[in-house]
Write an enzyme that holds these catalytic residues in place. Structure first.
Site, short mmCIF file in Angstrom:
data_model
loop_
_atom_site.label_atom_id
_atom_site.label_comp_id
_atom_site.label_asym_id
_atom_site.label_seq_id
_atom_site.Cartn_x
_atom_site.Cartn_y
_atom_site.Cartn_z
N LYS A 1 -10.88 -2.97 13.89
CA LYS A 1 -9.59 -3.15 14.59
C LYS A 1 -8.61 -2.05 14.19
CE LYS A 1 -6.47 -6.16 12.78
NZ LYS A 1 -5.15 -5.57 12.49
N CYS B 1 7.31 -9.24 9.05
CA CYS B 1 6.26 -10.18 9.45
C CYS B 1 5.88 -11.01 8.23
CB CYS B 1 5.05 -9.44 10.02
SG CYS B 1 4.14 -8.54 8.80
N ARG C 1 8.00 -4.46 5.74
CA ARG C 1 7.28 -3.42 6.47
C ARG C 1 8.19 -2.41 7.19
NH1 ARG C 1 1.97 -5.94 9.09
NH2 ARG C 1 1.26 -3.82 8.77
N ARG D 1 -6.64 -12.58 16.10
CA ARG D 1 -6.09 -11.22 16.17
C ARG D 1 -7.05 -10.21 15.55
NH1 ARG D 1 -0.82 -10.61 13.26
NH2 ARG D 1 -1.40 -8.50 13.85
N1 EPU Z 1 5.90 1.46 3.85
C1 EPU Z 1 7.16 1.98 3.62
N2 EPU Z 1 7.71 2.78 4.59
C2 EPU Z 1 7.06 3.08 5.74
C3 EPU Z 1 5.76 2.57 5.95
C4 EPU Z 1 5.21 1.76 4.98
O1 EPU Z 1 7.78 1.72 2.60
O2 EPU Z 1 7.61 3.82 6.58
C5 EPU Z 1 5.29 0.60 2.83
C6 EPU Z 1 4.90 -0.77 3.37
O3 EPU Z 1 6.01 -1.67 3.38
C7 EPU Z 1 3.82 -1.17 2.42
C8 EPU Z 1 3.10 0.16 2.15
O4 EPU Z 1 4.05 1.17 2.46
O5 EPU Z 1 4.37 -1.65 1.23
C9 EPU Z 1 1.83 0.38 2.95
O6 EPU Z 1 2.05 0.08 4.32
P1 EPU Z 1 1.30 0.85 5.49
O7 EPU Z 1 2.32 1.62 6.29
O8 EPU Z 1 0.15 1.63 4.96
O9 EPU Z 1 0.79 -0.34 6.40
P2 EPU Z 1 0.53 -0.24 7.95
O10 EPU Z 1 0.12 1.12 8.31
O11 EPU Z 1 1.68 -0.83 8.68
C10 EPU Z 1 -2.01 -0.81 7.94
C11 EPU Z 1 -2.90 -1.90 8.46
C12 EPU Z 1 -2.66 -3.18 7.67
C13 EPU Z 1 -2.97 -2.89 6.20
C14 EPU Z 1 -2.10 -1.73 5.71
C15 EPU Z 1 -2.42 -1.31 4.29
C16 EPU Z 1 -3.21 -1.38 10.78
C17 EPU Z 1 -3.00 -1.74 12.21
N3 EPU Z 1 -2.62 -2.13 9.86
O12 EPU Z 1 -0.68 -1.26 8.12
O13 EPU Z 1 -3.59 -4.14 8.15
O14 EPU Z 1 -2.71 -4.03 5.43
O15 EPU Z 1 -2.31 -0.58 6.56
O16 EPU Z 1 -3.76 -0.97 4.16
O17 EPU Z 1 -3.94 -0.45 10.50
C18 EPU Z 1 -4.38 -6.28 8.70
O18 EPU Z 1 -5.32 -5.74 9.30
O19 EPU Z 1 -4.37 -7.51 8.44
C19 EPU Z 1 -3.26 -5.45 8.26
C20 EPU Z 1 -2.07 -5.96 7.95
#
Ligand code: EPU
Length: 422
Positions: free
Chosen positions: A22, A117, A122, A401
């Site tokens: 996904k 969420c 996030r 999901r």
């Molecule tokens: N963060 C920041 N600033 C930003 C972006 C992120 O501080 O601009 C922080 C977040 O709050 C968090 C950390 O950095 O503490 C990592 O977040 P990341 O941005 O890597 O998460 P994401 O890209 O939004 C993806 C996956 C998540 C998975 C995370 C971490 C997708 C669609 N989602 O989210 O997957 O947990 O990376 O590996 O790829 C799931 O599949 O259940 C899911 C939540």
């Protein structure tokens, strides 16, 4: 609304196949709009998050169909809208992954700012900082991120590190945007997750020039245009890890097919350290557990560390360990909605900030519980397989999901999961 009724405890046996990822599919789907043409994506799973992403891209002008063999066919010849609507983004915060591709393709994007969420705040500050480094002008308007680059994006040095490490979708946004920028971009502290590497490989097949794939430094030489692509997304390492944990929590032997153990070293290491056998074979592995497992300490970290997306499932598993375990969540420190629900099933979990102390219990006892987010729900399914009695999981749309018909895949192994509409 559907509920699961899960009768336990059960023993599982047989083989289960892992679907396409996904979290690789979503940014790759978004990236195909960079090319004014047709793309075919293989192994994109049938999940509600994928449907939502399809609706979002459809609103931008992309035409999506599923072919008879399940391939996702996308025609992005015309992209005539640059708005990522709140009504869709609020359903799935991963919708933010259209920001980079849209800005690169149209020179502007207006995408609803995702809210928090169940797993935490996030923020998207790192996404915005990165796009600004590429020359985009960004402001907020009525809850929308407005990004503009009328003269096009230009290559730059972009540092993606944040307080919790790098960002997966942030890296995806900057990487996609940089493919069409003028000149060279270096992304430092890029996310190294296999899903980001898969996106980069797909972009290179579209004609991008990305090197350093899989490392924290990605170098992108901007090109004038990209072409449509035929690409197969990688297998879902989180789904694979969930099936492995299912075998372990039920003291069973299960073959997990179509999984890339190379992407799962931290998980395999943890399973072995608690006494679970994981043997690689052909295109996957056999996972076998015999009786109770040993306790362990788990700290979630960005890849190649232990994935946050398996923290809840391993908490369910360790709740039946022979002793005390400690879990520290370093990626999403608030990702603990499942703690109270597992305790309703007679687990003994104590949360102290980002740390949960898991005192192993002899058995879990079925109870009505509430799914709160995708991975928390998967943990409840695992607990239900091992618990005595009938567990009722409410709000299983969270599971849908990210896991395609999980009951139809676990039941042939011996699980007793019934989906009911209530
Ligand atoms: N963060 C920041 N600033 C930003 C972006 C992120 O501080 O601009 C922080 C977040 O709050 C968090 C950390 O950095 O503490 C990592 O977040 P990341 O941005 O890597 O998460 P994401 O890209 O939004 C993806 C996956 C998540 C998975 C995370 C971490 C997708 C669609 N989602 O989210 O997957 O947990 O990376 O590996 O790829 C799931 O599949 O259940 C899911 C939540």
């Amino acid at each position: 609304m559907d509920v699961f009724r899960i009768e336990g405890p059960v023993r599982l046996s047989g083989a289960v196949s892992v679907n396409g990822s996904k979290n690789a599919s979503l940014p790759i789907m978004a990236a195909t709009i960079l090319a004014a043409g047709k793309s075919t994506l293989k192994s994109v799973p049938h999940l509600s998050d994928i449907t939502v992403c399809g609706e979002l891209l459809g609103q931008l002008g992309c035409k999506l169909t599923r072919s008879a063999n399940g391939d996702l066919c996308m025609d992005s010849t015309v992209i005539d809208n640059y708005v990522g609507d709140y009504e869709i983004v609020r359903k799935m915060r991963a919708s933010i992954c259209i920001l980079g591709p849209l800005l690169a393709r149209c020179g502007r994007a207006r995408v609803s700012m995702p809210g928090g969420c169940a797993i935490g705040d996030r923020p998207v500050n790192l996404h915005l900082r990165g796009l600004e480094a590429l020359g985009a002008e960004i402001h907020l308007d009525g809850g929308y991120i407005v990004a503009e680059a009328p003269k096009g994006l230009r290559g730059a040095e972009v540092f993606m590190g944040g307080p919790f490490g790098s960002t997966v979708l942030g890296t995806a946004n900057i990487l996609t945007a940089a493919t069409l920028a003028k000149g060279r971009t270096v992304i430092e502290s890029a996310a190294c997750e296999p899903e980001v590497a898969d996106l980069a490989n797909c972009l290179n097949k579209m004609g991008a020039k990305i090197s350093g794939i899989g490392s924290p430094r990605l170098t992108i030489e901007g090109v004038k245009e990209l072409e449509g692509v035929e690409y197969e997304v990688i297998a879902d390492r989180i789904e694979a890890g969930t099936f492995m944990a299912a075998a372990a929590i039920t003291s069973s032997e299960v073959q997990v097919r179509n999984c890339r153990l190379d992407d799962m070293m931290a998980v395999v290491h943890k399973l072995r350290s608690i006494g679970v056998t994981v043997e690689a074979n052909g295109c996957g592995c056999t996972v076998a557990a015999d009786g109770s497992v040993k306790p362990a300490d788990i700290t979630t970290q960005p890849y190649p560390g232990f994935p946050t997306d398996l923290q809840a499932q391993f908490m369910a598993l360790l709740s039946l360990a022979d002793g005390n375990s400690v879990i520290i969540e370093k990626v999403f420190p608030d990702r603990y909605m499942h703690v109270a629900e597992l305790n309703r099933m007679a687990a003994d979990l104590r949360k102290e900030g980002p740390v949960v102390i898991v005192a192993g219990v002899k058995k879990l006892i079925a109870a009505p519980v509430m799914a709160s987010d995708l991975r928390a729900s998967a943990a409840l399914v695992l607990a239900g397989l091992a618990a005595e009695g009938t567990t009722t999981i409410n709000r299983v749309y969270h599971i849908d999901r990210g896991y395609e018909k999980i009951e139809e895949r676990l039941n042939p192994l011996g699980a007793k999961i019934v989906r009911e509409s209530v």
